[in-house]
Design an enzyme around this catalytic site. Structure first.
Site, short mmCIF file in Angstrom:
data_model
loop_
_atom_site.label_atom_id
_atom_site.label_comp_id
_atom_site.label_asym_id
_atom_site.label_seq_id
_atom_site.Cartn_x
_atom_site.Cartn_y
_atom_site.Cartn_z
N PRO A 61 0.55 -1.28 -0.11
CG PRO A 61 -0.12 -0.94 2.35
CD PRO A 61 0.60 -2.07 1.28
CG ASN A 62 -0.26 4.34 1.51
OD1 ASN A 62 -1.32 4.91 1.07
ND2 ASN A 62 -0.40 3.50 2.58
NE ARG A 83 4.10 6.38 1.62
CZ ARG A 83 4.32 5.40 1.98
NH1 ARG A 83 4.79 4.47 1.18
NH2 ARG A 83 4.22 4.70 3.41
CE1 TYR A 93 9.09 5.04 2.71
CE2 TYR A 93 7.36 6.61 2.74
CZ TYR A 93 8.07 5.60 3.22
OH TYR A 93 7.65 5.06 4.54
CG ASN A 99 8.36 -2.22 -0.14
OD1 ASN A 99 7.91 -2.31 1.07
ND2 ASN A 99 8.95 -1.11 -0.56
CB ALA A 152 1.80 0.04 6.25
CG HIS A 194 5.57 -2.33 10.12
ND1 HIS A 194 7.02 -2.98 10.10
CD2 HIS A 194 5.54 -1.38 8.96
CE1 HIS A 194 7.70 -2.14 9.03
NE2 HIS A 194 7.02 -1.05 8.54
CG ASP A 245 -0.61 -17.34 8.37
OD1 ASP A 245 0.61 -17.49 8.71
OD2 ASP A 245 -1.53 -17.30 8.73
CD GLU A 257 10.74 -7.69 5.08
OE1 GLU A 257 11.00 -8.84 5.83
OE2 GLU A 257 10.41 -6.93 5.84
CG HIS A 305 11.30 -2.62 3.68
ND1 HIS A 305 9.95 -2.50 3.92
CD2 HIS A 305 11.34 -3.96 4.54
CE1 HIS A 305 9.41 -3.54 4.36
NE2 HIS A 305 10.43 -4.54 4.68
CG LEU A 306 11.61 2.44 -1.50
CD1 LEU A 306 10.16 3.08 -1.69
CD2 LEU A 306 12.40 2.48 -2.64
CB SER A 307 12.91 4.11 4.57
OG SER A 307 11.84 3.21 5.17
NE ARG A 310 10.70 5.76 8.41
CZ ARG A 310 9.66 5.47 7.25
NH1 ARG A 310 9.73 4.56 6.41
NH2 ARG A 310 8.61 6.31 7.48
NE ARG A 314 7.64 4.13 9.59
CZ ARG A 314 6.55 4.24 8.95
NH1 ARG A 314 6.12 3.18 8.41
NH2 ARG A 314 5.84 5.26 9.15
C1 DQA Z 1 8.34 0.74 3.39
C2 DQA Z 1 8.60 1.06 4.95
C3 DQA Z 1 7.21 0.83 5.69
O1 DQA Z 1 7.48 1.21 7.10
C4 DQA Z 1 6.32 1.88 5.15
O2 DQA Z 1 4.92 1.55 5.66
C5 DQA Z 1 6.26 1.89 3.70
C6 DQA Z 1 7.48 1.67 2.83
C7 DQA Z 1 9.80 0.94 2.78
O3 DQA Z 1 9.70 0.75 1.74
O4 DQA Z 1 10.60 1.90 3.27
O5 DQA Z 1 5.06 2.13 3.13
O6 DQA Z 1 7.88 -0.50 3.29
#
Ligand code: DQA
Length: 148
Positions: free
Chosen positions: A9-10, A17, A22, A73, A76, A79, A86, A97, A99-101, A106, A110
């Site tokens: 999501p997002n 964003r 990011y 990725n 959210a 977490h 599952d 897995e 993640h950008l950040s 953080r 997270r």
């Molecule tokens: C994220 C890190 C997550 O905590 C956050 O909710 C995201 C992006 C990242 O790519 O850094 O939406 O997965």
């Protein structure tokens, strides 16, 4: 070798964003870079993005028998989602897995990933390069596995 790339999501909002967290690149920029790398690595990628947990679970379930690995990725849902974890356990496809950040430097909430224990590994904190490093790592893992 076919890899399913899943964005949670997002991540469709990348570019606008929270650019201070990011960056300003878009999901299309990431897809273009991944597509180029996939060609170099002689693999195919399919990319899905969804803001819905159920759709992500459906995509993971449908991956069995079609894809050899998953690059995800979960955003959210990393977490919160026992359902995505599952689904990954159920299909038992090697998963990386990303993640950008750097989620470990953080907010406290997270730092925990429901996904990490069922993934081959996690790459976090390198911006869009996290995806490229993740794809390389996944392909290396799959090729090693196929040798043994
Ligand atoms: C994220 C890190 C997550 O905590 C956050 O909710 C995201 C992006 C990242 O790519 O850094 O939406 O997965």
């Amino acid at each position: 070798m076919k890899i399913l790339v899943i964005h949670g999501p997002n991540l469709n909002l990348l570019g606008t964003r929270e650019p201070e967290v990011y960056g300003t690149f878009t999901l299309d920029n990431i897809t273009a870079a991944l597509t180029q790398l996939a060609a170099e690595l002689a693999c195919d990628i399919s990319v899905v993005q969804s803001n819905s947990e159920g759709t992500i679970v459906d995509s993971i379930q449908a991956a069995r028998g079609v894809f050899q690995g998953i690059l995800i990725n979960p955003a959210a849902y990393t977490h919160t989602s026992v359902a995505i974890r599952d689904a990954l356990s159920a299909v038992a496809l090697p998963t990386v897995e990303v993640h950008l950040s750097n989620i470990h430097k953080r907010e406290e909430f997270r730092r925990h990933s429901y996904i990490a224990p069922v993934a081959v590994g996690q790459i976090s904190g390198f911006g869009p390069d996290s995806y490229l490093l993740g794809l390389r790592a996944l392909i290396c893992f799959l090729r090693q596995q196929n040798k043994s």
